[in-house]
Design a protein around this motif. Structure first.
Motif, PDB file in Angstrom:
ATOM      1  N   ARG A   1      -8.651   2.106  -7.093  1.00  0.00           N
ATOM      2  CA  ARG A   1      -7.775   2.262  -5.933  1.00  0.00           C
ATOM      3  C   ARG A   1      -7.685   3.720  -5.485  1.00  0.00           C
ATOM      4  NH1 ARG A   1      -2.841  -1.422  -8.526  1.00  0.00           N
ATOM      5  NH2 ARG A   1      -4.221  -3.124  -9.253  1.00  0.00           N
TER       6      ARG A   1
ATOM      7  N   PHE B   1      -5.394   2.691  -0.946  1.00  0.00           N
ATOM      8  CA  PHE B   1      -6.410   1.857  -0.329  1.00  0.00           C
ATOM      9  C   PHE B   1      -6.840   0.753  -1.306  1.00  0.00           C
ATOM     10  CE2 PHE B   1      -6.673   6.076   1.474  1.00  0.00           C
ATOM     11  CZ  PHE B   1      -6.744   5.837   2.838  1.00  0.00           C
ATOM     12  N   ASP B   2      -7.026  -0.437  -0.778  1.00  0.00           N
ATOM     13  CA  ASP B   2      -7.483  -1.580  -1.585  1.00  0.00           C
ATOM     14  C   ASP B   2      -6.610  -1.768  -2.822  1.00  0.00           C
ATOM     15  OD1 ASP B   2      -9.023  -3.728  -2.251  1.00  0.00           O
ATOM     16  OD2 ASP B   2     -10.787  -2.586  -2.855  1.00  0.00           O
TER      17      ASP B   2
ATOM     18  N   SER C   1      -5.375  -4.212  -4.386  1.00  0.00           N
ATOM     19  CA  SER C   1      -5.632  -5.332  -5.288  1.00  0.00           C
ATOM     20  C   SER C   1      -6.852  -5.114  -6.171  1.00  0.00           C
ATOM     21  CB  SER C   1      -5.815  -6.627  -4.479  1.00  0.00           C
ATOM     22  OG  SER C   1      -6.918  -6.506  -3.597  1.00  0.00           O
ATOM     23  N   SER C   2      -7.589  -4.033  -5.936  1.00  0.00           N
ATOM     24  CA  SER C   2      -8.800  -3.753  -6.702  1.00  0.00           C
ATOM     25  C   SER C   2      -8.474  -3.014  -7.995  1.00  0.00           C
ATOM     26  CB  SER C   2      -9.761  -2.915  -5.848  1.00  0.00           C
ATOM     27  OG  SER C   2     -10.854  -2.469  -6.616  1.00  0.00           O
TER      28      SER C   2
ATOM     29  N   SER D   1       0.793  -1.228   0.000  1.00  0.00           N
ATOM     30  CA  SER D   1       0.000   0.000   0.000  1.00  0.00           C
ATOM     31  C   SER D   1       0.826   1.280   0.000  1.00  0.00           C
ATOM     32  CB  SER D   1      -0.931   0.029   1.224  1.00  0.00           C
ATOM     33  OG  SER D   1      -1.888  -1.002   1.150  1.00  0.00           O
TER      34      SER D   1
END
Length: 202
Positions: free
Chosen positions: A113, A106-107, A109-110, A66
């Motif tokens: 982001r 944030f997030d 792997s999405s 991150s």
């Protein structure tokens, strides 16, 4: 023996892949719009800097899943239209930000982001018509969102607030033989910027 060698090769490949993944980086050429900032002439009259387009380049290096390190260059060609009897009053200015900073994604792997970031660096202000330039300390805070179409290509939307410290009205640009045409009033020059860029990940 061959089996052990194969296992060793697979382990080394796994280690190499993990290291390579940790070194991934992104490059984002961008364009946008920058606004804000105030200038004063030698008589003390205040004028707003013209809001204009901006262009630049961002580099981002992954420190962890991150955490990111960012390098940023952002350029704006603007002007001040001051009141003057002896010339047209226009003073052209180029304002460049050169920053290094950090960001938190944030997030990660999405495909979508969101992120927040902050940076510090230098602001270079140049008056091409007067062959004058000055450099000052600056910082920025901002955030945005990355939208990936696949593993390597996406769009990046950024919003930033730049603060440049001049120190007790020390800003002075557009200086020629007869003195400085404009300066930036107050201790800080504040500018906002919104950009969109083509994100390329490696």
């Amino acid at each position: 023996m061959q089996r052990r060698t194969l296992i060793a090769v697979l382990v080394l490949c796994g280690v190499w892949a993990s290291a390579a993944d940790a070194q991934k980086f992104e490059i984002t050429p961008f364009a946008g719009f920058r606004f804000g900032g105030e200038a004063v002439d030698e008589t003390g009259i205040s004028y707003d800097l013209e809001a204009t387009g901006s262009i630049g380049l961002g580099l981002e290096f992954a420190m962890s899943e991150s955490a990111r390190v960012q390098l940023l260059w952002s350029h704006q060609s603007t002007s001040v239209d001051r009141f003057s009897f002896d010339d047209d009053g226009r003073v052209d200015l180029d304002i460049d930000y050169f920053h290094v900073g950090t960001a938190y994604v944030f997030d990660p792997s999405s495909r979508t982001r969101p992120f927040l970031g902050m940076s510090i660096g230098a602001t270079r202000v140049v008056s091409p018509s007067e062959s004058s330039e000055a450099t000052y300390f600056s910082f920025a805070i901002g955030g945005g969102v990355k939208i990936f179409f696949n593993d390597h290509i996406g769009l990046r939307f950024d919003g930033r607030l730049f603060g440049t410290y001049g120190g007790s009205g020390a800003f002075a640009v557009g200086c020629g033989p007869s003195g400085c045409l404009v300066g930036f009033g107050g201790d800080f020059l504040w500018q906002g910027e919104g950009t969109v860029g083509l994100l390329i990940g490696f």
